[in-house]
Scaffold this active site. Structure first.
Site, PDB file in Angstrom:
ATOM      1  N   GLY A 180     -14.452   4.072  31.026  1.00 58.42           N
ATOM      2  CA  GLY A 180     -13.463   3.373  30.205  1.00 58.42           C
ATOM      3  C   GLY A 180     -12.421   2.581  30.978  1.00 58.42           C
ATOM      4  O   GLY A 180     -11.938   1.554  30.502  1.00 58.42           O
TER       5      GLY A 180
ATOM      6  N   ASP B  29      -8.125   5.046  31.077  1.00 60.80           N
ATOM      7  CA  ASP B  29      -8.018   4.142  29.929  1.00 60.80           C
ATOM      8  C   ASP B  29      -7.002   4.643  28.906  1.00 60.80           C
ATOM      9  O   ASP B  29      -6.069   3.933  28.548  1.00 60.80           O
ATOM     10  CB  ASP B  29      -9.394   3.900  29.274  1.00 60.80           C
ATOM     11  CG  ASP B  29     -10.137   5.193  28.934  1.00 60.80           C
ATOM     12  OD1 ASP B  29      -9.567   6.294  29.141  1.00 60.80           O
ATOM     13  OD2 ASP B  29     -11.284   5.112  28.475  1.00 60.80           O
TER      14      ASP B  29
ATOM     15  N   ASP C 113      -4.770  10.742  25.579  1.00 56.17           N
ATOM     16  CA  ASP C 113      -4.938  11.093  24.175  1.00 56.17           C
ATOM     17  C   ASP C 113      -4.426  12.533  23.993  1.00 56.17           C
ATOM     18  O   ASP C 113      -3.221  12.762  23.948  1.00 56.17           O
ATOM     19  CB  ASP C 113      -6.430  10.913  23.865  1.00 56.17           C
ATOM     20  CG  ASP C 113      -6.802  11.071  22.411  1.00 56.17           C
ATOM     21  OD1 ASP C 113      -5.918  10.976  21.560  1.00 56.17           O
ATOM     22  OD2 ASP C 113      -7.985  11.294  22.122  1.00 56.17           O
TER      23      ASP C 113
ATOM     24  N   THR D  19      -7.768  15.546  29.701  1.00 50.73           N
ATOM     25  CA  THR D  19      -8.427  14.895  30.841  1.00 50.73           C
ATOM     26  C   THR D  19      -7.449  14.692  32.000  1.00 50.73           C
ATOM     27  O   THR D  19      -7.725  15.090  33.138  1.00 50.73           O
ATOM     28  CB  THR D  19      -9.005  13.525  30.416  1.00 50.73           C
ATOM     29  OG1 THR D  19      -9.865  13.728  29.299  1.00 50.73           O
ATOM     30  CG2 THR D  19      -9.776  12.877  31.547  1.00 50.73           C
TER      31      THR D  19
ATOM     32  N   ASP E  37     -15.410   2.143  24.594  1.00 54.52           N
ATOM     33  CA  ASP E  37     -16.623   1.965  23.786  1.00 54.52           C
ATOM     34  C   ASP E  37     -16.650   2.898  22.589  1.00 54.52           C
ATOM     35  O   ASP E  37     -15.913   3.886  22.525  1.00 54.52           O
ATOM     36  CB  ASP E  37     -17.853   2.279  24.635  1.00 54.52           C
ATOM     37  CG  ASP E  37     -18.000   3.791  24.868  1.00 54.52           C
ATOM     38  OD1 ASP E  37     -17.012   4.422  25.291  1.00 54.52           O
ATOM     39  OD2 ASP E  37     -19.077   4.335  24.599  1.00 54.52           O
TER      40      ASP E  37
HETATM   41  P1  XMP Z   1      -7.890  13.208  26.347  1.00 56.23           P
HETATM   42  O1  XMP Z   1      -7.951  13.660  24.913  1.00 56.23           O
HETATM   43  O2  XMP Z   1      -8.496  14.198  27.287  1.00 56.23           O
HETATM   44  O3  XMP Z   1      -8.861  11.974  26.282  1.00 56.23           O
HETATM   45  O4  XMP Z   1      -6.511  12.746  26.728  1.00 56.23           O
HETATM   46  C1  XMP Z   1      -8.868  10.980  27.164  1.00 56.23           C
HETATM   47  C2  XMP Z   1     -10.185  10.284  27.072  1.00 56.23           C
HETATM   48  O5  XMP Z   1     -10.696  10.235  25.735  1.00 56.23           O
HETATM   49  C3  XMP Z   1     -11.293   8.997  25.468  1.00 56.23           C
HETATM   50  N1  XMP Z   1     -10.647   8.400  24.288  1.00 56.23           N
HETATM   51  C4  XMP Z   1     -11.049   7.288  23.680  1.00 56.23           C
HETATM   52  N2  XMP Z   1     -12.085   6.462  23.949  1.00 56.23           N
HETATM   53  N3  XMP Z   1     -11.426   5.072  22.152  1.00 56.23           N
HETATM   54  C5  XMP Z   1     -12.258   5.339  23.181  1.00 56.23           C
HETATM   55  O6  XMP Z   1     -13.177   4.554  23.421  1.00 56.23           O
HETATM   56  C6  XMP Z   1     -10.370   5.862  21.807  1.00 56.23           C
HETATM   57  O7  XMP Z   1      -9.636   5.564  20.870  1.00 56.23           O
HETATM   58  C7  XMP Z   1     -10.187   7.039  22.619  1.00 56.23           C
HETATM   59  N4  XMP Z   1      -9.253   8.015  22.602  1.00 56.23           N
HETATM   60  C8  XMP Z   1      -9.573   8.830  23.649  1.00 56.23           C
HETATM   61  C9  XMP Z   1     -11.057   8.152  26.683  1.00 56.23           C
HETATM   62  O8  XMP Z   1     -12.220   8.091  27.456  1.00 56.23           O
HETATM   63  C10 XMP Z   1      -9.980   8.845  27.443  1.00 56.23           C
HETATM   64  O9  XMP Z   1     -10.085   8.681  28.839  1.00 56.23           O
END
Ligand code: XMP
Length: 186
Positions: free
Chosen positions: A53, A109, A112, A116, A168
């Site tokens: 991402g 990227d 959330d 991660t 994606d």
């Molecule tokens: P966490 O929840 O661990 O997630 O903070 C981070 C990773 O989740 C993916 N992510 C998304 N990918 N659209 C995407 O394509 C989204 O709206 C989205 N929200 C979270 C992303 O890979 C990020 O690094």
């Protein structure tokens, strides 16, 4: 041909609306690069790009930093076709080069739930870099489950699934030059 330019780049099916266009992203990355240079110094930096991402973001950011950078990549288990995050992300491979004693900038990227970035920080801290900062293109604070913030944030967005500019849904939409919301959970 007359009329060609009107629909030269139609919005692909499934895209609802554009949140940030190419020019806005480019301008914001310039500002981020200035902030990173100010806070992280200019003696060199190892950028750790979280694949896939953050690929475009890391590439554009690295080219706007006015000092030497090394770039390494990590891959994390992806969302696949799902719209929900995973609470125990798995890193697929070790870094190519040692980060011991080096200043590191994690480039991801989206921040959330925070699982991660939090797992990544603890993993990299064990490798004894001289410093670790984090930079995310997008922040969704409403979805946070872990108490963590990034040092540098491109844009703060509400809780919506977004695609484009590296992001994606089931491997679609990654190459779009802008960031957009999806029509519906597909
Ligand atoms: P966490 O929840 O661990 O997630 O903070 C981070 C990773 O989740 C993916 N992510 C998304 N990918 N659209 C995407 O394509 C989204 O709206 C989205 N929200 C979270 C992303 O890979 C990020 O690094």
């Amino acid at each position: 041909m007359p009329g060609d330019s009107l629909d030269a780049n139609p919005t692909p099916e499934g895209i609802k609306s554009i949140l940030f266009d190419e020019t806005t992203i480019d301008q914001r990355i310039k500002e981020l690069a200035e902030g990173i240079e100010e806070r992280c110094g200019s003696d060199g930096l190892t950028i750790i790009c979280v694949l896939t991402g953050a690929l475009m973001f890391a590439a554009d950011l690295a080219r706007k930093l006015d000092f030497p950078v090394e770039i390494d990549c990590l891959r994390i288990g992806s969302y696949g076709n799902r719209l929900n995050s995973v609470s125990k992300p798995k890193f697929s491979a070790p870094l190519k080069n040692s980060i011991r004693g080096k200043p590191v900038l994690i480039v991801d990227d989206i921040l959330d739930t925070g699982h991660t970035l939090s797992a990544l920080m603890s993993d990299l801290e064990k490798q004894n870099p001289s410093s670790i900062h984090s930079c995310v293109l997008l922040d969704k604070p409403d979805r946070r489950q872990v108490d963590i913030e990034a040092d540098f944030v491109g844009f703060t967005i509400p809780d919506a699934f977004v695609v484009g500019y590296g992001l994606d849904f089931a491997e679609k939409f990654r190459a779009l030059p802008y960031i957009a919301t999806l029509e519906s959970a597909q």
